[in-house]
Design a protein around this motif. Structure first.
Motif, short mmCIF file in Angstrom:
data_model
loop_
_atom_site.label_atom_id
_atom_site.label_comp_id
_atom_site.label_asym_id
_atom_site.label_seq_id
_atom_site.Cartn_x
_atom_site.Cartn_y
_atom_site.Cartn_z
N THR A 116 14.19 -23.58 75.68
CA THR A 116 14.75 -22.77 74.60
C THR A 116 14.38 -21.30 74.79
O THR A 116 15.22 -20.41 74.62
N LEU A 120 16.97 -18.15 75.51
CA LEU A 120 16.96 -16.93 74.71
C LEU A 120 16.71 -15.71 75.59
O LEU A 120 17.40 -14.68 75.45
N ASP A 142 21.86 -19.05 66.11
CA ASP A 142 22.09 -20.33 66.76
C ASP A 142 23.15 -21.07 65.96
O ASP A 142 22.88 -21.55 64.85
N THR A 150 15.48 -22.96 68.30
CA THR A 150 15.81 -21.57 68.66
C THR A 150 15.38 -20.60 67.56
O THR A 150 14.88 -19.50 67.85
N VAL A 249 22.86 -17.95 70.66
CA VAL A 249 22.21 -18.88 71.59
C VAL A 249 22.52 -20.29 71.15
O VAL A 249 22.16 -20.70 70.05
#
Length: 354
Positions: A116, A120, A142, A150, A249
């Motif tokens: 994760t 990012l 997210d 996230t 993301v």
């Protein structure tokens, strides 16, 4: 000068096997985006039986090491001196909170927190604002937030974290976890939650939290925001204004344990979800912002995913280093990463507050 980077151990055995190669690719992405390309001869190397990522560079200044300190799998950094001696290089990470914020949550289907962070980082490096990673408060969205992995990583960096997910159980689980964690850590915050109504109809549920890493910051209004919505991701622009976020993301459903839900029902691949949702996700980005997507290539082709992002008005960032981010998760999942930037007036957008 030669440097050696010790890799952070991973509880996930399969990810640990890929972490050296992934770190080398991530380092190359950082080098191109914020280090002036001044890193060469990146390699995986064993030193005294321990795996390192080594590289050549001019002596790293404090700013460069502050960037490198945030690599997703870095544990320690050493300068290699005469005779093979390793001199520790101090690392000062962005992290504003205890790391149990990202390590405590455990549940089936959770994305590895090291990946994760990599996703990012790669997304931020693909934006027009990469060189401001260390001082700007970015806004991270997210759109497939699940239970907030996230969001928690964005929070660790001191960024504002927005999320949307249609699963009510995940929404409630994240709300319960983050509010309990904030209380147990005695972090000053204010939380508001309840239904969102439009034209007398409930269109979703929302949790909004204002917090700060210290009481002094809270009093000075130097605060972060968490904004989590329980709704369909295609409705993203009903909750946040167009051009209001820096980074999107998304870790797409892998089509193994669960699939993607669209207006047509359950779809086992992420492409249909991406087709209907990418325009809203791209719309949420400000010019110069970037979208990072990970997905299972065994159920969706990379070229097809790239075409969908391009059709949403984004420019795919595709370098050899980005291609090397693909890796095995298990026998049914091979995960890949696509980064795409929203074109536009990057200088004007970079002056806007995150």
């Amino acid at each position: 000068m030669r440097y050696a980077m010790l890799i952070l151990p991973s509880a996930n055995r399969v990810y640990a096997e890929s972490s050296v190669e992934l770190t080398a690719a991530e380092l190359e992405i950082f080098a191109g985006a914020v280090l002036g390309g001044g890193i060469a001869d990146i390699a995986a190397e064993d030193i005294a039986g321990v795996s390192y990522v080594t590289f050549d560079s001019a002596p790293l200044d404090e700013r460069a090491t502050r960037f490198l300190a945030n690599l997703s799998s870095i544990y320690a950094l050493f300068a290699v001196e005469g005779g093979g001696l390793l001199r520790p290089v101090p690392l000062h990470r962005l992290d504003r909170f205890d790391d149990d914020l990202v390590t405590i949550p455990k549940y089936a289907g959770k994305t590895n927190e090291q990946f994760t962070k990599l996703l990012l980082n790669a997304t931020l490096m693909g934006s027009a604002f990469a060189d401001r990673m260390l001082e700007r408060r970015f806004t991270v969205l997210d759109p497939l937030a699940g239970r907030g992995t996230t969001l928690n990583q964005a929070m660790m960096y001191g960024y504002d974290a927005y999320g949307v997910d249609r699963d009510q159980k995940d929404f409630e689980a994240y709300g319960a976890f983050i509010q309990r964690w904030l209380k147990e850590k005695r972090i000053k915050h204010k939380a508001e939650h309840g239904p969102v109504r439009r034209n007398r109809q409930v269109v979703g549920r929302r949790l909004q939290i204002t917090l700060a890493a210290s009481k002094e910051d809270y009093k000075a209004a130097d605060t972060q925001r968490i904004d989590m919505v329980n709704a369909d991701t295609t409705r993203t622009l009903e909750f946040w204004k167009s051009g209001s976020v820096d980074l999107v993301v998304a870790d797409a459903p892998y089509g193994v344990q669960h699939g993607s839900r669209t207006a047509k029902g359950l779809d086992r691949g992420p492409l249909e979800l991406l087709r209907v949702a990418a325009p809203a996700w791209a719309g949420a980005l400000r010019p110069g912002g970037a979208l990072g997507l990970s997905w299972n290539t065994l159920v969706a082709d990379r070229a097809a995913a790239a075409d969908i992002l391009a059709g949403a008005g984004l420019e795919v960032v595709d370098t050899p280093a980005h291609r090397r981010l693909a890796h095995r998760v298990d026998q049914a999942i091979r995960r890949d990463v696509l980064i795409a930037r929203k074109p536009g007036d990057q200088q004007q957008s970079a002056r806007k507050p995150g």
